[in-house]
Design a protein around this motif. Structure first.
Motif, PDB file in Angstrom:
ATOM      1  N   ASN A  41       0.836  -1.315  -0.066  1.00  0.00           N
ATOM      2  CA  ASN A  41      -0.108  -0.039   0.018  1.00  0.00           C
ATOM      3  C   ASN A  41       0.792   1.312  -0.074  1.00  0.00           C
ATOM      4  O   ASN A  41       0.648   2.239  -0.677  1.00  0.00           O
ATOM      5  N   THR A  42       2.011   1.132   0.606  1.00  0.00           N
ATOM      6  CA  THR A  42       3.070   2.189   0.602  1.00  0.00           C
ATOM      7  C   THR A  42       3.632   2.522  -0.605  1.00  0.00           C
ATOM      8  O   THR A  42       3.669   3.605  -1.043  1.00  0.00           O
ATOM      9  N   LEU A  43       3.976   1.572  -1.441  1.00  0.00           N
ATOM     10  CA  LEU A  43       4.563   1.703  -2.728  1.00  0.00           C
ATOM     11  C   LEU A  43       3.225   2.011  -3.741  1.00  0.00           C
ATOM     12  O   LEU A  43       3.767   2.928  -4.438  1.00  0.00           O
ATOM     13  N   ALA A  44       2.174   1.931  -3.328  1.00  0.00           N
ATOM     14  CA  ALA A  44       1.051   2.407  -4.430  1.00  0.00           C
ATOM     15  C   ALA A  44       0.841   3.645  -4.055  1.00  0.00           C
ATOM     16  O   ALA A  44       0.676   4.506  -5.206  1.00  0.00           O
ATOM     17  N   GLY A  45       0.761   4.070  -2.967  1.00  0.00           N
ATOM     18  CA  GLY A  45       0.721   5.645  -2.565  1.00  0.00           C
ATOM     19  C   GLY A  45       1.889   6.494  -3.164  1.00  0.00           C
ATOM     20  O   GLY A  45       1.652   7.427  -3.725  1.00  0.00           O
ATOM     21  N   GLU A  47       3.740   9.961  -7.648  1.00  0.00           N
ATOM     22  CA  GLU A  47       4.671  10.368  -8.433  1.00  0.00           C
ATOM     23  C   GLU A  47       4.207  10.362  -9.832  1.00  0.00           C
ATOM     24  O   GLU A  47       4.306  11.608 -10.577  1.00  0.00           O
ATOM     25  N   SER A  48       3.432   9.393 -10.160  1.00  0.00           N
ATOM     26  CA  SER A  48       2.705   9.602 -11.554  1.00  0.00           C
ATOM     27  C   SER A  48       1.681  10.635 -11.743  1.00  0.00           C
ATOM     28  O   SER A  48       1.580  11.411 -12.703  1.00  0.00           O
ATOM     29  N   GLY A  49       0.963  10.833 -10.453  1.00  0.00           N
ATOM     30  CA  GLY A  49      -0.088  12.009 -10.553  1.00  0.00           C
ATOM     31  C   GLY A  49       0.368  13.459 -10.624  1.00  0.00           C
ATOM     32  O   GLY A  49      -0.229  14.217 -11.161  1.00  0.00           O
ATOM     33  N   SER A  50       1.799  13.559 -10.390  1.00  0.00           N
ATOM     34  CA  SER A  50       2.127  14.664 -10.572  1.00  0.00           C
ATOM     35  C   SER A  50       2.817  15.325 -11.889  1.00  0.00           C
ATOM     36  O   SER A  50       2.931  16.362 -12.186  1.00  0.00           O
ATOM     37  N   VAL A  51       2.776  14.200 -12.858  1.00  0.00           N
ATOM     38  CA  VAL A  51       3.440  14.484 -14.089  1.00  0.00           C
ATOM     39  C   VAL A  51       2.542  15.443 -14.823  1.00  0.00           C
ATOM     40  O   VAL A  51       3.038  16.333 -15.595  1.00  0.00           O
ATOM     41  N   PRO A  52       1.470  15.369 -15.072  1.00  0.00           N
ATOM     42  CA  PRO A  52       0.571  16.154 -15.846  1.00  0.00           C
ATOM     43  C   PRO A  52       0.771  17.691 -15.635  1.00  0.00           C
ATOM     44  O   PRO A  52       0.766  18.796 -16.109  1.00  0.00           O
ATOM     45  N   PHE A  53       0.740  17.681 -14.222  1.00  0.00           N
ATOM     46  CA  PHE A  53       0.666  19.223 -13.361  1.00  0.00           C
ATOM     47  C   PHE A  53       2.128  19.966 -13.913  1.00  0.00           C
ATOM     48  O   PHE A  53       2.039  21.014 -14.258  1.00  0.00           O
ATOM     49  N   LYS A  81      13.755  22.692 -16.641  1.00  0.00           N
ATOM     50  CA  LYS A  81      13.846  22.054 -15.559  1.00  0.00           C
ATOM     51  C   LYS A  81      12.540  21.283 -14.955  1.00  0.00           C
ATOM     52  O   LYS A  81      12.632  20.074 -14.533  1.00  0.00           O
ATOM     53  N   LEU A  82      11.245  21.897 -15.434  1.00  0.00           N
ATOM     54  CA  LEU A  82      10.159  21.265 -14.986  1.00  0.00           C
ATOM     55  C   LEU A  82       9.964  20.218 -15.842  1.00  0.00           C
ATOM     56  O   LEU A  82       9.309  18.972 -15.567  1.00  0.00           O
ATOM     57  N   ALA A  83      10.431  19.962 -17.064  1.00  0.00           N
ATOM     58  CA  ALA A  83      10.263  19.076 -18.257  1.00  0.00           C
ATOM     59  C   ALA A  83      11.077  17.821 -17.642  1.00  0.00           C
ATOM     60  O   ALA A  83      10.534  16.703 -17.471  1.00  0.00           O
ATOM     61  N   LYS A  84      12.221  18.046 -17.123  1.00  0.00           N
ATOM     62  CA  LYS A  84      13.003  17.012 -16.470  1.00  0.00           C
ATOM     63  C   LYS A  84      12.474  16.486 -15.372  1.00  0.00           C
ATOM     64  O   LYS A  84      12.376  15.119 -14.926  1.00  0.00           O
ATOM     65  N   HIS A  85      11.883  17.352 -14.515  1.00  0.00           N
ATOM     66  CA  HIS A  85      11.162  16.901 -13.128  1.00  0.00           C
ATOM     67  C   HIS A  85      10.087  16.029 -13.533  1.00  0.00           C
ATOM     68  O   HIS A  85      10.001  14.813 -12.721  1.00  0.00           O
ATOM     69  N   ALA A  86       9.228  16.421 -14.436  1.00  0.00           N
ATOM     70  CA  ALA A  86       8.098  15.463 -15.007  1.00  0.00           C
ATOM     71  C   ALA A  86       8.598  14.285 -15.370  1.00  0.00           C
ATOM     72  O   ALA A  86       8.314  13.166 -15.244  1.00  0.00           O
ATOM     73  N   ALA A  87       9.628  14.303 -15.991  1.00  0.00           N
ATOM     74  CA  ALA A  87      10.373  12.997 -16.625  1.00  0.00           C
ATOM     75  C   ALA A  87      10.653  12.002 -15.486  1.00  0.00           C
ATOM     76  O   ALA A  87      10.570  10.961 -15.592  1.00  0.00           O
ATOM     77  N   ASP A  88      11.455  12.691 -14.582  1.00  0.00           N
ATOM     78  CA  ASP A  88      11.960  11.978 -13.310  1.00  0.00           C
ATOM     79  C   ASP A  88      10.694  11.244 -12.367  1.00  0.00           C
ATOM     80  O   ASP A  88      10.884  10.191 -12.205  1.00  0.00           O
ATOM     81  N   GLU A  89       9.487  12.125 -12.414  1.00  0.00           N
ATOM     82  CA  GLU A  89       8.344  11.517 -11.709  1.00  0.00           C
ATOM     83  C   GLU A  89       7.586  10.397 -12.466  1.00  0.00           C
ATOM     84  O   GLU A  89       7.072   9.601 -12.049  1.00  0.00           O
ATOM     85  N   THR A  90       7.717  10.426 -13.682  1.00  0.00           N
ATOM     86  CA  THR A  90       7.102   9.388 -14.715  1.00  0.00           C
ATOM     87  C   THR A  90       8.013   8.086 -14.343  1.00  0.00           C
ATOM     88  O   THR A  90       7.469   7.064 -14.337  1.00  0.00           O
ATOM     89  N   ARG A  91       9.310   8.216 -14.261  1.00  0.00           N
ATOM     90  CA  ARG A  91      10.074   7.119 -14.229  1.00  0.00           C
ATOM     91  C   ARG A  91      10.089   6.791 -12.644  1.00  0.00           C
ATOM     92  O   ARG A  91       9.974   5.465 -12.475  1.00  0.00           O
ATOM     93  N   HIS A  92       9.891   7.409 -11.783  1.00  0.00           N
ATOM     94  CA  HIS A  92       9.548   7.004 -10.223  1.00  0.00           C
ATOM     95  C   HIS A  92       8.300   6.208 -10.301  1.00  0.00           C
ATOM     96  O   HIS A  92       8.269   5.177  -9.574  1.00  0.00           O
ATOM     97  N   GLY A  93       7.400   6.621 -10.990  1.00  0.00           N
ATOM     98  CA  GLY A  93       5.924   5.898 -11.002  1.00  0.00           C
ATOM     99  C   GLY A  93       6.289   4.411 -11.500  1.00  0.00           C
ATOM    100  O   GLY A  93       5.598   3.657 -11.188  1.00  0.00           O
TER     101      GLY A  93
END
Length: 254
Positions: free
Chosen positions: A32-36, A41-47, A66-78
């Motif tokens: 459940n922690t991993l799912a959260g 992480e994935s939910g922040s990508v569109p924002f 920087k924001l584009a890279k941040h979004a790419a990082d969050e995609t990868r984290h998800g």
């Protein structure tokens, strides 16, 4: 930051560190922690993507990149957390399908938590949309969250055992994610320094640190009162339709 806020920050950080470490170490609560984490992480990508587009439209190419890279990082984290769940034969519940079953009911995962209600007190949902959000609000609030997340992921990694492959891989992944979060905090701080004097940056950081402390108090209070009990975010099985490119060969964030 005044002394009382500092003390509450230290105490609150310690409590959250203990709570998250316990959740990730326990095999029963780990999925459940991993799912959260995956959802966050994935939910922040569109924002972040919309903010990047906005920054570019406003002529700030540096921040847009920087924001584009941040979004790419969050995609990868998800993807990393999805892969970690897959190793446990789990997957995040398809909440979109759940909403289709009960279209008139507002899903709990879309309701703002007491933590974020306190953190963004006096800001309406409309003011927090990427097209409307004040840059200083975004930069300072996200800086605090990313900075603290980087430390939280390190603490969680440090409590995981290394005597079996799944935990060992997850430990490496959490440390890698933590490194990314540190990088995010660094560029957000630099972005503030580019926009205002150092004294104003410090005032802004102190304001959002205080808001984070108040948010932790609200979160803890609700937990102690038995409100907002953690909802199950996972189900057995793995997504058969998961695209090959979104399945990391190794559980790492490069």
């Amino acid at each position: 930051m005044n002394f009382l806020t500092y003390i509450l920050h230290v105490v609150g950080s310690g409590a959250i560190a203990y709570y998250t470490a316990r959740q990730i170490r326990d095999p029963l609560t780990r999925p459940n922690t991993l799912a959260g984490f995956q959802l966050a992480e994935s939910g922040s990508v569109p924002f972040l993507t919309k903010l990047s587009q906005r920054a570019k439209a406003e002529g700030d190419e540096w921040l847009a990149e920087k924001l584009a890279k941040h979004a790419a990082d969050e995609t990868r984290h998800g993807q990393i957390f999805a892969h970690a769940l897959k190793q446990l034969n789990k997957q995040v519940i398809d909440f979109k399908r759940e909403r289709e079953k009960t279209p008139d009911e507002k899903p709990k995962e879309q309701q703002r938590s007491p933590f974020f209600d306190a953190f963004f007190k006096d800001y309406s949902p409309e003011q927090l949309k990427p097209e409307n959000m004040e840059w200083n609000v975004f930069l300072a609030s996200t800086y605090i969250l990313e900075l603290d997340a980087s430390k939280d992921f390190v603490r969680m990694a440090n409590v995981l055992p290394e005597d079996e492959p799944t935990s060992r891989n997850l430990k490496k992944s959490l440390l890698s994610v933590a490194q990314d979060e540190t990088g995010h905090a660094n560029y957000l701080y630099e972005a503030m320094m580019r926009r205002m004097p150092a004294t104003q940056v410090q005032q802004l950081v102190d304001e959002w640190r205080t808001r984070k402390v108040n948010a932790l108090i609200a979160f803890t209070s609700n937990m102690l009162q038995g409100k907002d009990k953690p909802r199950s975010l996972v189900q057995d099985g793995v997504p058969a339709e998961m695209p090959a490119e979104s399945q990391p060969q190794e559980l790492t964030a490069v």
